[in-house]
Design a protein around this motif. Sequence first.
Motif, PDB file in Angstrom:
ATOM      1  N   TYR A   1      60.579  65.327  62.686  1.00 19.36           N
ATOM      2  CA  TYR A   1      61.374  65.704  61.148  1.00 19.36           C
ATOM      3  C   TYR A   1      61.710  64.476  60.273  1.00 19.36           C
ATOM      4  CZ  TYR A   1      61.562  69.801  64.080  1.00 19.36           C
ATOM      5  OH  TYR A   1      61.162  70.799  65.013  1.00 19.36           O
ATOM      6  N   ASP A   2      61.947  63.340  61.091  1.00 17.58           N
ATOM      7  CA  ASP A   2      62.574  62.243  60.243  1.00 17.58           C
ATOM      8  C   ASP A   2      61.272  61.739  59.629  1.00 17.58           C
ATOM      9  OD1 ASP A   2      65.334  62.330  61.136  1.00 17.58           O
ATOM     10  OD2 ASP A   2      64.656  61.246  63.009  1.00 17.58           O
ATOM     11  N   LEU A   3      60.177  61.670  60.316  1.00 15.40           N
ATOM     12  CA  LEU A   3      58.855  61.198  59.679  1.00 15.40           C
ATOM     13  C   LEU A   3      58.398  62.039  58.646  1.00 15.40           C
ATOM     14  CD1 LEU A   3      57.048  58.754  60.083  1.00 15.40           C
ATOM     15  CD2 LEU A   3      55.786  60.186  61.855  1.00 15.40           C
ATOM     16  N   VAL A   4      58.571  63.367  58.649  1.00 17.65           N
ATOM     17  CA  VAL A   4      58.145  64.164  57.722  1.00 17.65           C
ATOM     18  C   VAL A   4      59.230  64.006  56.499  1.00 17.65           C
ATOM     19  CG1 VAL A   4      58.112  66.710  57.004  1.00 17.65           C
ATOM     20  CG2 VAL A   4      57.338  66.088  59.230  1.00 17.65           C
ATOM     21  N   LEU A   5      60.665  63.717  56.392  1.00 17.14           N
ATOM     22  CA  LEU A   5      61.138  63.506  55.540  1.00 17.14           C
ATOM     23  C   LEU A   5      60.840  62.165  54.686  1.00 17.14           C
ATOM     24  CD1 LEU A   5      64.675  64.623  57.040  1.00 17.14           C
ATOM     25  CD2 LEU A   5      63.451  65.653  55.002  1.00 17.14           C
ATOM     26  N   PHE A   6      60.385  61.177  55.605  1.00 11.91           N
ATOM     27  CA  PHE A   6      60.074  59.984  54.958  1.00 11.91           C
ATOM     28  C   PHE A   6      58.754  60.168  54.059  1.00 11.91           C
ATOM     29  CE2 PHE A   6      56.412  56.809  55.503  1.00 11.91           C
ATOM     30  CZ  PHE A   6      56.901  55.924  54.471  1.00 11.91           C
ATOM     31  N   TYR A   7      57.876  60.975  54.466  1.00 11.34           N
ATOM     32  CA  TYR A   7      56.783  61.092  53.757  1.00 11.34           C
ATOM     33  C   TYR A   7      56.977  62.006  52.486  1.00 11.34           C
ATOM     34  CZ  TYR A   7      53.528  58.525  56.763  1.00 11.34           C
ATOM     35  OH  TYR A   7      53.009  57.641  57.590  1.00 11.34           O
ATOM     36  N   ARG A   8      57.993  63.037  52.612  1.00 11.52           N
ATOM     37  CA  ARG A   8      58.505  63.667  51.506  1.00 11.52           C
ATOM     38  C   ARG A   8      58.679  62.708  50.275  1.00 11.52           C
ATOM     39  NH1 ARG A   8      62.884  68.384  50.226  1.00 11.52           N
ATOM     40  NH2 ARG A   8      63.098  67.820  48.121  1.00 11.52           N
ATOM     41  N   LYS A   9      59.623  61.656  50.819  1.00  7.54           N
ATOM     42  CA  LYS A   9      59.982  60.656  49.786  1.00  7.54           C
ATOM     43  C   LYS A   9      59.024  59.994  49.365  1.00  7.54           C
ATOM     44  CE  LYS A   9      64.526  61.100  49.475  1.00  7.54           C
ATOM     45  NZ  LYS A   9      65.134  60.966  47.820  1.00  7.54           N
ATOM     46  N   PHE A  10      58.058  59.518  50.049  1.00 10.28           N
ATOM     47  CA  PHE A  10      56.972  58.713  49.772  1.00 10.28           C
ATOM     48  C   PHE A  10      56.112  59.290  48.752  1.00 10.28           C
ATOM     49  CE2 PHE A  10      52.727  56.906  50.505  1.00 10.28           C
ATOM     50  CZ  PHE A  10      52.880  55.646  50.541  1.00 10.28           C
ATOM     51  N   ILE A  11      55.757  60.679  49.015  1.00  9.65           N
ATOM     52  CA  ILE A  11      54.915  61.456  47.996  1.00  9.65           C
ATOM     53  C   ILE A  11      55.671  61.645  46.717  1.00  9.65           C
ATOM     54  CG2 ILE A  11      53.859  63.560  47.761  1.00  9.65           C
ATOM     55  CD1 ILE A  11      53.262  63.692  50.900  1.00  9.65           C
ATOM     56  N   GLU A  12      56.921  62.056  46.833  1.00  9.67           N
ATOM     57  CA  GLU A  12      57.574  61.966  45.747  1.00  9.67           C
ATOM     58  C   GLU A  12      57.630  60.893  44.837  1.00  9.67           C
ATOM     59  OE1 GLU A  12      60.952  65.549  47.105  1.00  9.67           O
ATOM     60  OE2 GLU A  12      61.565  63.314  46.959  1.00  9.67           O
ATOM     61  N   THR A  13      57.579  59.536  45.254  1.00  8.48           N
ATOM     62  CA  THR A  13      57.700  58.533  44.673  1.00  8.48           C
ATOM     63  C   THR A  13      56.065  58.450  43.949  1.00  8.48           C
ATOM     64  OG1 THR A  13      56.921  57.062  46.214  1.00  8.48           O
ATOM     65  CG2 THR A  13      59.336  57.181  45.979  1.00  8.48           C
TER      66      THR A  13
ATOM     67  N   VAL B   1      60.964  52.748  51.237  1.00  6.49           N
ATOM     68  CA  VAL B   1      61.705  53.874  50.938  1.00  6.49           C
ATOM     69  C   VAL B   1      62.766  54.173  51.597  1.00  6.49           C
ATOM     70  CG1 VAL B   1      60.980  56.460  51.001  1.00  6.49           C
ATOM     71  CG2 VAL B   1      59.127  54.879  50.499  1.00  6.49           C
ATOM     72  N   ASP B   2      63.967  54.693  50.900  1.00  3.34           N
ATOM     73  CA  ASP B   2      65.061  54.992  51.354  1.00  3.34           C
ATOM     74  C   ASP B   2      65.048  56.556  51.913  1.00  3.34           C
ATOM     75  OD1 ASP B   2      67.050  52.883  52.270  1.00  3.34           O
ATOM     76  OD2 ASP B   2      67.190  52.690  50.119  1.00  3.34           O
ATOM     77  N   VAL B   3      65.569  56.936  52.919  1.00  2.45           N
ATOM     78  CA  VAL B   3      65.610  58.290  53.322  1.00  2.45           C
ATOM     79  C   VAL B   3      67.031  58.353  53.678  1.00  2.45           C
ATOM     80  CG1 VAL B   3      64.841  60.286  54.643  1.00  2.45           C
ATOM     81  CG2 VAL B   3      63.148  58.250  54.132  1.00  2.45           C
ATOM     82  N   PRO B   4      67.925  58.948  52.887  1.00  2.55           N
ATOM     83  CA  PRO B   4      69.131  59.143  53.169  1.00  2.55           C
ATOM     84  C   PRO B   4      69.560  59.665  54.650  1.00  2.55           C
ATOM     85  CG  PRO B   4      68.816  60.041  50.920  1.00  2.55           C
ATOM     86  CD  PRO B   4      67.200  59.888  51.869  1.00  2.55           C
ATOM     87  N   ASN B   5      70.617  59.204  55.374  1.00  3.23           N
ATOM     88  CA  ASN B   5      70.799  59.787  56.590  1.00  3.23           C
ATOM     89  C   ASN B   5      69.854  59.557  57.822  1.00  3.23           C
ATOM     90  OD1 ASN B   5      73.530  59.893  56.010  1.00  3.23           O
ATOM     91  ND2 ASN B   5      72.980  62.266  55.299  1.00  3.23           N
ATOM     92  N   VAL B   6      68.642  58.851  57.349  1.00  2.00           N
ATOM     93  CA  VAL B   6      67.642  58.655  58.311  1.00  2.00           C
ATOM     94  C   VAL B   6      67.592  57.071  58.432  1.00  2.00           C
ATOM     95  CG1 VAL B   6      65.182  59.027  58.861  1.00  2.00           C
ATOM     96  CG2 VAL B   6      66.307  60.885  57.856  1.00  2.00           C
TER      97      VAL B   6
END
Lengths: 413, 259
Positions: free
Chosen positions: B71-83, B4-9
């Motif tokens: 917050y970086d970890l939360v953003l990662f999981y946002r992307k992960f769940i979106e996928t 998972v790519d998280v932009p700017n993270v």
Amino acid sequence: MKFHWFAEATYGDLPKDVSSVSVDIPRDVLDPYTVGQHYKMFTRLMQQADALGWDGLAVNEHHQTAFAMTPSPNLLAATLADTTQNAAILIIGDSLALYNPPIRVAEEMAYIDCVSEGRVIAGFVFGTPPDTAFAYGIPPAEIRDRFHEARQLITRAWTEPEPFAFNGKYNKLRYVNAVPRPIQGRPPIWVPGTGSVETWDLVLQEDYCYGYLSFLGLDNARPIVKGFWDRVDELGAEANPNRMAFTQLICVADSDAEAEAKYAEAVNYFFTMQKGQPHFGTPPGYTSIATQREQLRRAKGVSPEVRAKLARGELSFWDYDDLGFIIAGTPEKVRQRVRDLAVELRVGQLITCMHIGNLPEEVAAENNHLFGTQVAPHLRDVWSEYEDRWTPQVSQQRVAAHAPRADLSPTSA
Amino acid sequence: MSTVDVPNVGTFTVNVVTTGSGDPLVFLHGYERHPGEAAFLTELGKSYSVVAPEQPGYGTSEGFENLTDIYDLVLFYRKFIETLGGPVVLVGHSSGGMIAGEIAAFFPHLVKKLVLVDSFGVWIDDQPAPQDPFGAPKDVQAALWADPSAKPDPEPTIFVEDPNDPFGAMFFQAQNLGTATKFLWPIADRGLARRLPYVDAPTLVVNGAKDGVVPVAQAEEIARLVPTAELEIIDGAGHYPMFEQPEQFLTVVKNFLAK
């Protein structure tokens, strides 16, 4: 070679049955008035060492421990800066991850450099696990990252010509403009380590002096120090012995019998009173997995059996000496063993531990006198052909002008 | 592995255990380790498509170095769940519960239902947790299990022994706990209490009655802070109710999810 005076500021009156001396030390064990008298004693001993020609006076940082009651080495260093004349003030060192913001380190070391007229050596340390992770609550996973950010901030605060903004991960500063700044610009920087390859690469890349600060002598140090010099070779750096520091407990007396009589109890105290819960020494995340694997592969200097005997206080005074944990005996004997150690390990900076455990002040003062007049002057030739850019110019010049020489009468000073 | 790519993270490549079929259910494991294909996940897989990532920095999962803060970890999981096509049922245990609470507070549209099991994340000054999760090993074991002598042996784990690496298990544990210190050390409070009132999803808080690292008082506090929460205390369980009292654990979770 150069000699730097050092003592762990150990409380000398700990009850034998004390459960722990670090992190969770019982509160009623230390008497604040007596602690104050300890600090004054260490100051006096270091002032004496300065007059006797030591190249540096070393102070360190530890927290919540009776083994080394030095929460801020800068405080002790400030006293020394103002009351000594020649020796370098070796702050070995400030635990950078614990200063918030770390420009405090830049400012205080600069103050000490100004007052000492340019004699500061800036030691940057990661800090021990009990200090950083337990006493000061820094997540072990962040300690190294915080250390490096602080190191860069401090160095820039000393060297950048103009005020600057610093937007770090842990430190946000709009106006960095340290006052005062060191006389030396960027003082010599030393970084101690315990044998991790990451630290070796750091010190070689930045031209810092590397300190392997074990109290377990030559045999224990051999594999790690060899690893360091191998790495120096691999990276094509100069194998200059002055880029390496090592610690050694020293017990000088007029005879072997006198050495045993005067130092045995203190040496035993030093090695057996370092009590603490084992997990305070090994928090997860403090040491990288790569370094832990390297430590497993590396030959062990001191066997587990000896370590267990050490902790239980089952070693005799001369066992400690045989193992190299201490170098004890007459000036002639100590002289030869220090020379052998310095040559074998290729160490140009020897941190001599002259006060040990609960040693009486007068014995430490005699140790200083004998070493300063009858040992060190005979060892000045060791590695003297190498440039030393890891100690201040001012202290080098002043010590060269004032230190006792080998041709002086052994009883003068 | 899932990348998972998280932009700017940064880029995260994580190991993922999947089992079962149905609507997606994401399980976030606790501070010690991913439990692997544990029985309770297989059981949940009978009704759900269970997706259980090994968290960044644990085992072979990468990306830990990208994390400045939670917050970086939360953003990662946002992307992960979106996928996964979210929203999902989100079940978090221990440190995974702490992260799950954050995700549900920040991205309520991604969480249909939330289950927090012996979840770290809040701290009560006058009722401090009796045991530091990074304390002396024997004290920690005593605090993690209602009955340490009856704990599963071996404990369910994603770790697979490598015959060429005799110290692999030791380093697996060392790395996992080192990663855990990022958000749990020295006190597992990164401000979750301020955010729990923003959780919209129906929430079940489950806690072992004998958990010494996350005491019942903390579960009660979480349940008080989440407007929609209900609380189930499992007797005879410590930090791992899914292993110490698996039937009771699955009953309360399934009943909640069936509502």
